[in-house]
Design a protein around this motif. Sequence first.
Motif, PDB file in Angstrom:
ATOM      1  N   ALA A   1      39.249 -43.247   9.794  1.00 25.37           N
ATOM      2  CA  ALA A   1      40.418 -42.371   9.861  1.00 25.37           C
ATOM      3  C   ALA A   1      40.994 -42.124   8.469  1.00 25.37           C
ATOM      4  O   ALA A   1      41.395 -41.000   8.137  1.00 25.37           O
ATOM      5  N   VAL A   2      41.039 -43.171   7.649  1.00 24.37           N
ATOM      6  CA  VAL A   2      41.519 -43.020   6.272  1.00 24.37           C
ATOM      7  C   VAL A   2      40.604 -42.078   5.499  1.00 24.37           C
ATOM      8  O   VAL A   2      41.066 -41.210   4.741  1.00 24.37           O
ATOM      9  N   GLY A   3      39.296 -42.225   5.695  1.00 25.83           N
ATOM     10  CA  GLY A   3      38.342 -41.340   5.030  1.00 25.83           C
ATOM     11  C   GLY A   3      38.546 -39.887   5.430  1.00 25.83           C
ATOM     12  O   GLY A   3      38.536 -38.977   4.575  1.00 25.83           O
TER      13      GLY A   3
ATOM     14  N   PHE B   1      35.479 -39.686   1.677  1.00 25.59           N
ATOM     15  CA  PHE B   1      34.870 -40.949   2.092  1.00 25.59           C
ATOM     16  C   PHE B   1      34.500 -41.825   0.901  1.00 25.59           C
ATOM     17  O   PHE B   1      34.549 -43.051   0.988  1.00 25.59           O
ATOM     18  N   ALA B   2      34.147 -41.216  -0.206  1.00 23.02           N
ATOM     19  CA  ALA B   2      33.855 -42.000  -1.415  1.00 23.02           C
ATOM     20  C   ALA B   2      35.114 -42.709  -1.904  1.00 23.02           C
ATOM     21  O   ALA B   2      35.079 -43.894  -2.262  1.00 23.02           O
ATOM     22  N   ILE B   3      36.241 -42.007  -1.908  1.00 22.18           N
ATOM     23  CA  ILE B   3      37.500 -42.612  -2.334  1.00 22.18           C
ATOM     24  C   ILE B   3      37.917 -43.721  -1.362  1.00 22.18           C
ATOM     25  O   ILE B   3      38.382 -44.784  -1.767  1.00 22.18           O
TER      26      ILE B   3
ATOM     27  N   LEU C   1      43.010 -34.110   2.843  1.00 22.10           N
ATOM     28  CA  LEU C   1      43.983 -33.853   1.778  1.00 22.10           C
ATOM     29  C   LEU C   1      43.349 -33.225   0.541  1.00 22.10           C
ATOM     30  O   LEU C   1      43.955 -32.359  -0.100  1.00 22.10           O
ATOM     31  N   ILE C   2      42.125 -33.666   0.187  1.00 21.28           N
ATOM     32  CA  ILE C   2      41.518 -33.121  -1.040  1.00 21.28           C
ATOM     33  C   ILE C   2      40.516 -32.005  -0.753  1.00 21.28           C
ATOM     34  O   ILE C   2      40.045 -31.353  -1.669  1.00 21.28           O
ATOM     35  N   GLY C   3      40.169 -31.799   0.504  1.00 22.21           N
ATOM     36  CA  GLY C   3      39.318 -30.674   0.861  1.00 22.21           C
ATOM     37  C   GLY C   3      37.830 -30.935   0.753  1.00 22.21           C
ATOM     38  O   GLY C   3      37.030 -30.007   0.830  1.00 22.21           O
ATOM     39  N   SER C   4      37.417 -32.183   0.576  1.00 28.36           N
ATOM     40  CA  SER C   4      35.990 -32.499   0.465  1.00 28.36           C
ATOM     41  C   SER C   4      35.711 -33.777   1.242  1.00 28.36           C
ATOM     42  O   SER C   4      36.291 -34.831   0.956  1.00 28.36           O
ATOM     43  N   PHE C   5      34.800 -33.659   2.232  1.00 30.05           N
ATOM     44  CA  PHE C   5      34.489 -34.835   3.044  1.00 30.05           C
ATOM     45  C   PHE C   5      33.804 -35.940   2.235  1.00 30.05           C
ATOM     46  O   PHE C   5      34.135 -37.119   2.350  1.00 30.05           O
ATOM     47  N   SER C   6      32.863 -35.548   1.401  1.00 31.91           N
ATOM     48  CA  SER C   6      32.140 -36.579   0.641  1.00 31.91           C
ATOM     49  C   SER C   6      33.065 -37.296  -0.339  1.00 31.91           C
ATOM     50  O   SER C   6      33.003 -38.517  -0.487  1.00 31.91           O
TER      51      SER C   6
END
Length: 137
Positions: A64-66, A80-82, A72-77
Amino acid sequence: MSEQFTNNGKKSKITSDIREYVEKRVQLLTLTITEQVARIMAESFQKVLGMFILSFALFFLWFAVGFLIAELIGSFSAGFAIASLPLFVVGFIFLKSKSKSITEKVQAQLMASILDDIDFEKEAKQDKLEGKKIGQK
């Protein structure tokens, strides 16, 4: 002559009584150890199951956090990396740190629980010898 047979009979009875006593004590010790091992295994299983359920919940929370960060940043990868960075940092710290303190704590806890059980059994035997009921002082 009959006294000799009587003495030999008494000696053999005493010998057999001692042998039977030792066998019963060994059986009691075996049962006590088995009981303690079973209790420790049951407690361990309960804790492992609890940890599994918590880790499963944490897994979904992290997903859920991912998704939230990705939204919020507009990029799934990137989201999830963050979200995975704290997991990598914590995992790396656990991997590189010595687990001696954790091992010693767990070992001390197991030894304390076994010794507490042994002390309780000694108190129960002593109370039984004194004619008291267990739990009354």
